[in-house]
Design a protein around this motif. Structure first.
Motif, PDB file in Angstrom:
ATOM      1  N   ASP A  11     -52.514  35.850-122.618  1.00 12.35           N
ATOM      2  CA  ASP A  11     -51.447  35.503-123.557  1.00 12.35           C
ATOM      3  C   ASP A  11     -51.740  35.076-125.001  1.00 12.35           C
ATOM      4  O   ASP A  11     -51.011  35.629-125.918  1.00 12.35           O
ATOM      5  N   ASP A  12     -52.864  34.678-125.348  1.00 14.84           N
ATOM      6  CA  ASP A  12     -53.507  34.457-126.641  1.00 14.84           C
ATOM      7  C   ASP A  12     -53.331  35.672-127.568  1.00 14.84           C
ATOM      8  O   ASP A  12     -52.852  35.797-128.410  1.00 14.84           O
ATOM      9  N   LEU A  13     -54.220  36.490-126.737  1.00 17.90           N
ATOM     10  CA  LEU A  13     -54.438  37.911-127.468  1.00 17.90           C
ATOM     11  C   LEU A  13     -52.993  38.818-127.631  1.00 17.90           C
ATOM     12  O   LEU A  13     -52.694  39.162-128.890  1.00 17.90           O
ATOM     13  N   MET A  14     -52.161  38.627-126.681  1.00 13.97           N
ATOM     14  CA  MET A  14     -50.714  39.208-126.876  1.00 13.97           C
ATOM     15  C   MET A  14     -50.066  38.284-127.754  1.00 13.97           C
ATOM     16  O   MET A  14     -49.156  39.085-128.787  1.00 13.97           O
ATOM     17  N   THR A  15     -50.057  37.073-128.066  1.00 16.16           N
ATOM     18  CA  THR A  15     -49.441  36.366-129.114  1.00 16.16           C
ATOM     19  C   THR A  15     -50.093  36.740-130.539  1.00 16.16           C
ATOM     20  O   THR A  15     -49.164  36.938-131.504  1.00 16.16           O
ATOM     21  N   ILE A  16     -51.204  36.961-130.454  1.00 17.28           N
ATOM     22  CA  ILE A  16     -51.858  37.432-131.775  1.00 17.28           C
ATOM     23  C   ILE A  16     -51.250  38.840-132.293  1.00 17.28           C
ATOM     24  O   ILE A  16     -50.995  39.233-133.352  1.00 17.28           O
ATOM     25  N   PHE A  17     -51.277  39.983-131.112  1.00 16.77           N
ATOM     26  CA  PHE A  17     -50.591  41.028-131.488  1.00 16.77           C
ATOM     27  C   PHE A  17     -49.324  41.106-131.778  1.00 16.77           C
ATOM     28  O   PHE A  17     -48.899  41.869-132.751  1.00 16.77           O
ATOM     29  N   ARG A  18     -48.453  40.306-131.507  1.00 20.35           N
ATOM     30  CA  ARG A  18     -47.107  40.029-131.691  1.00 20.35           C
ATOM     31  C   ARG A  18     -46.980  39.496-133.047  1.00 20.35           C
ATOM     32  O   ARG A  18     -45.962  40.090-133.992  1.00 20.35           O
ATOM     33  N   ILE A  19     -47.882  38.534-133.537  1.00 17.14           N
ATOM     34  CA  ILE A  19     -47.791  38.089-134.937  1.00 17.14           C
ATOM     35  C   ILE A  19     -48.331  39.286-135.936  1.00 17.14           C
ATOM     36  O   ILE A  19     -47.522  39.319-136.794  1.00 17.14           O
ATOM     37  N   ILE A  20     -49.041  40.129-135.559  1.00 18.43           N
ATOM     38  CA  ILE A  20     -49.489  40.997-136.522  1.00 18.43           C
ATOM     39  C   ILE A  20     -48.423  42.050-136.564  1.00 18.43           C
ATOM     40  O   ILE A  20     -48.164  42.640-137.701  1.00 18.43           O
ATOM     41  N   GLU A  21     -47.649  42.389-135.352  1.00 18.69           N
ATOM     42  CA  GLU A  21     -46.672  43.404-135.327  1.00 18.69           C
ATOM     43  C   GLU A  21     -45.750  43.075-136.429  1.00 18.69           C
ATOM     44  O   GLU A  21     -44.961  43.727-137.231  1.00 18.69           O
ATOM     45  N   GLN A  22     -45.367  41.515-136.129  1.00 22.40           N
ATOM     46  CA  GLN A  22     -44.279  41.162-137.140  1.00 22.40           C
ATOM     47  C   GLN A  22     -44.604  41.083-138.379  1.00 22.40           C
ATOM     48  O   GLN A  22     -43.635  40.894-139.293  1.00 22.40           O
ATOM     49  N   LEU A  23     -45.579  41.159-138.866  1.00 18.63           N
ATOM     50  CA  LEU A  23     -46.253  41.156-140.344  1.00 18.63           C
ATOM     51  C   LEU A  23     -45.668  42.278-141.165  1.00 18.63           C
ATOM     52  O   LEU A  23     -45.595  42.585-142.337  1.00 18.63           O
ATOM     53  N   ASP A  24     -45.497  43.406-140.298  1.00 20.42           N
ATOM     54  CA  ASP A  24     -44.956  44.696-140.474  1.00 20.42           C
ATOM     55  C   ASP A  24     -45.811  45.376-141.621  1.00 20.42           C
ATOM     56  O   ASP A  24     -45.273  46.005-142.702  1.00 20.42           O
ATOM     57  N   LEU A  25     -47.139  45.378-141.614  1.00 20.69           N
ATOM     58  CA  LEU A  25     -47.993  45.837-142.566  1.00 20.69           C
ATOM     59  C   LEU A  25     -48.206  47.223-142.182  1.00 20.69           C
ATOM     60  O   LEU A  25     -47.952  47.601-140.969  1.00 20.69           O
ATOM     61  N   LYS A  26     -48.614  48.344-143.068  1.00 21.04           N
ATOM     62  CA  LYS A  26     -48.541  49.581-143.079  1.00 21.04           C
ATOM     63  C   LYS A  26     -50.084  49.616-142.301  1.00 21.04           C
ATOM     64  O   LYS A  26     -50.995  49.207-142.477  1.00 21.04           O
ATOM     65  N   ASP A  27     -49.837  50.632-141.151  1.00 19.85           N
ATOM     66  CA  ASP A  27     -51.234  51.015-140.254  1.00 19.85           C
ATOM     67  C   ASP A  27     -52.077  49.667-140.072  1.00 19.85           C
ATOM     68  O   ASP A  27     -53.335  49.607-140.266  1.00 19.85           O
ATOM     69  N   SER A  28     -51.552  48.523-139.522  1.00 19.38           N
ATOM     70  CA  SER A  28     -52.067  47.515-138.973  1.00 19.38           C
ATOM     71  C   SER A  28     -52.681  47.456-137.636  1.00 19.38           C
ATOM     72  O   SER A  28     -51.974  47.843-136.720  1.00 19.38           O
ATOM     73  N   TRP A  29     -53.906  46.724-137.579  1.00 17.52           N
ATOM     74  CA  TRP A  29     -54.731  46.570-136.203  1.00 17.52           C
ATOM     75  C   TRP A  29     -55.417  45.217-136.088  1.00 17.52           C
ATOM     76  O   TRP A  29     -55.456  44.907-137.077  1.00 17.52           O
ATOM     77  N   LEU A  30     -55.401  44.908-135.173  1.00 19.95           N
ATOM     78  CA  LEU A  30     -56.470  43.823-134.730  1.00 19.95           C
ATOM     79  C   LEU A  30     -57.725  44.680-134.354  1.00 19.95           C
ATOM     80  O   LEU A  30     -57.871  45.598-133.368  1.00 19.95           O
ATOM     81  N   ALA A  31     -58.769  44.413-134.967  1.00 14.66           N
ATOM     82  CA  ALA A  31     -59.842  45.153-134.860  1.00 14.66           C
ATOM     83  C   ALA A  31     -61.213  44.399-134.608  1.00 14.66           C
ATOM     84  O   ALA A  31     -61.420  43.270-134.747  1.00 14.66           O
ATOM     85  N   ALA A  32     -62.339  45.387-134.782  1.00 12.67           N
ATOM     86  CA  ALA A  32     -63.784  45.175-135.025  1.00 12.67           C
ATOM     87  C   ALA A  32     -64.191  44.089-133.929  1.00 12.67           C
ATOM     88  O   ALA A  32     -64.059  44.030-132.865  1.00 12.67           O
ATOM     89  N   GLY A  33     -64.880  43.065-134.705  1.00 10.90           N
ATOM     90  CA  GLY A  33     -65.564  41.853-133.716  1.00 10.90           C
ATOM     91  C   GLY A  33     -64.606  41.198-132.881  1.00 10.90           C
ATOM     92  O   GLY A  33     -65.118  40.557-131.905  1.00 10.90           O
ATOM     93  N   THR A  34     -63.374  40.890-133.310  1.00  5.53           N
ATOM     94  CA  THR A  34     -62.609  40.182-132.768  1.00  5.53           C
ATOM     95  C   THR A  34     -62.394  40.713-131.276  1.00  5.53           C
ATOM     96  O   THR A  34     -62.615  40.172-130.188  1.00  5.53           O
ATOM     97  N   LEU A  35     -62.214  42.139-131.345  1.00  5.02           N
ATOM     98  CA  LEU A  35     -62.058  42.571-129.793  1.00  5.02           C
ATOM     99  C   LEU A  35     -63.387  42.956-128.955  1.00  5.02           C
ATOM    100  O   LEU A  35     -63.338  42.654-127.967  1.00  5.02           O
TER     101      LEU A  35
END
Length: 186
Positions: A11-35
């Motif tokens: 649930d926490d990770l999905m919340t983070i993905f939704r927050i990032i999606e709502q930022l509406d940044l071009k070509d945006s990802w949760l990446a690297a060490g986090t995952l």
């Protein structure tokens, strides 16, 4: 183990993905060490997201300045203080990798990260979880740290790789890790 399923069950990770999606940044990802760390933690019987987990948000947009990126990171930190946000526009990040031409996209940058196991990203698009793994998931699941082809191709980049391994000291947290260098190719 399916990575999409693993991420989507948290649930926490999905919340983070939704927050990032709502930022509406071009070509945006949760990446690297986090995952990468998330998977290593789960495989080690630890909570996926730990209190020390940075949230590595990467995007690619030549129109967004360094100052704007920093302001966005600060806004995220204020709005969601329970997470440690690190927001990086990949447009200029090539300067941290010796002899590297400017990246062409976020995924181009991710594929040129120091370690194959760090070259991982995911994002939510229209409630569909996308995962980017240019070198597959075997290194992550097998606790193997080895340089990407981009780092193997240059001795100065390999110096960065070796210094990074010493600084990170990942084996202290995940004793199963196997650190490889340029002399060992899998």
């Amino acid at each position: 183990m399916d990575i999409r399923e693993l991420f989507s069950q948290d649930d926490d990770l999905m919340t983070i993905f939704r927050i990032i999606e709502q930022l509406d940044l071009k070509d945006s990802w949760l990446a690297a060490g986090t995952l990468r760390n998330y998977i290593w933690n789960v495989l080690s019987g630890k909570p996926g997201l730990s209190d020390t987990s940075d949230l590595d948000v990467v995007f690619y947009d030549p129109e967004v300045t360094y100052e704007e990126t920093l302001a966005l990171q600060n806004q995220l930190q204020l709005r969601y203080p329970n997470y440690q946000w690190e927001v990086k526009n990949q447009v200029l990040m090539h300067i941290h990798s010796p002899h590297t031409k400017p990246y062409q996209s976020a995924t181009d940058a991710i594929s040129k990260y120091p370690e194959r196991c760090t070259a991982i990203a995911a994002r939510l698009k229209d409630e569909h979880l996308e995962v980017f793994l240019p070198y597959g998931a075997a290194d992550i699941f097998d606790f193997v740290v080895q340089p990407t082809p981009h780092f193997l191709a240059d001795s100065e980049r390999m110096e960065v790789y070796h210094k990074r391994q010493q600084k990170k000291n990942w084996q202290k947290k995940w004793p199963r890790l196997q650190i490889m260098d340029e002399r060992i190719r899998m």
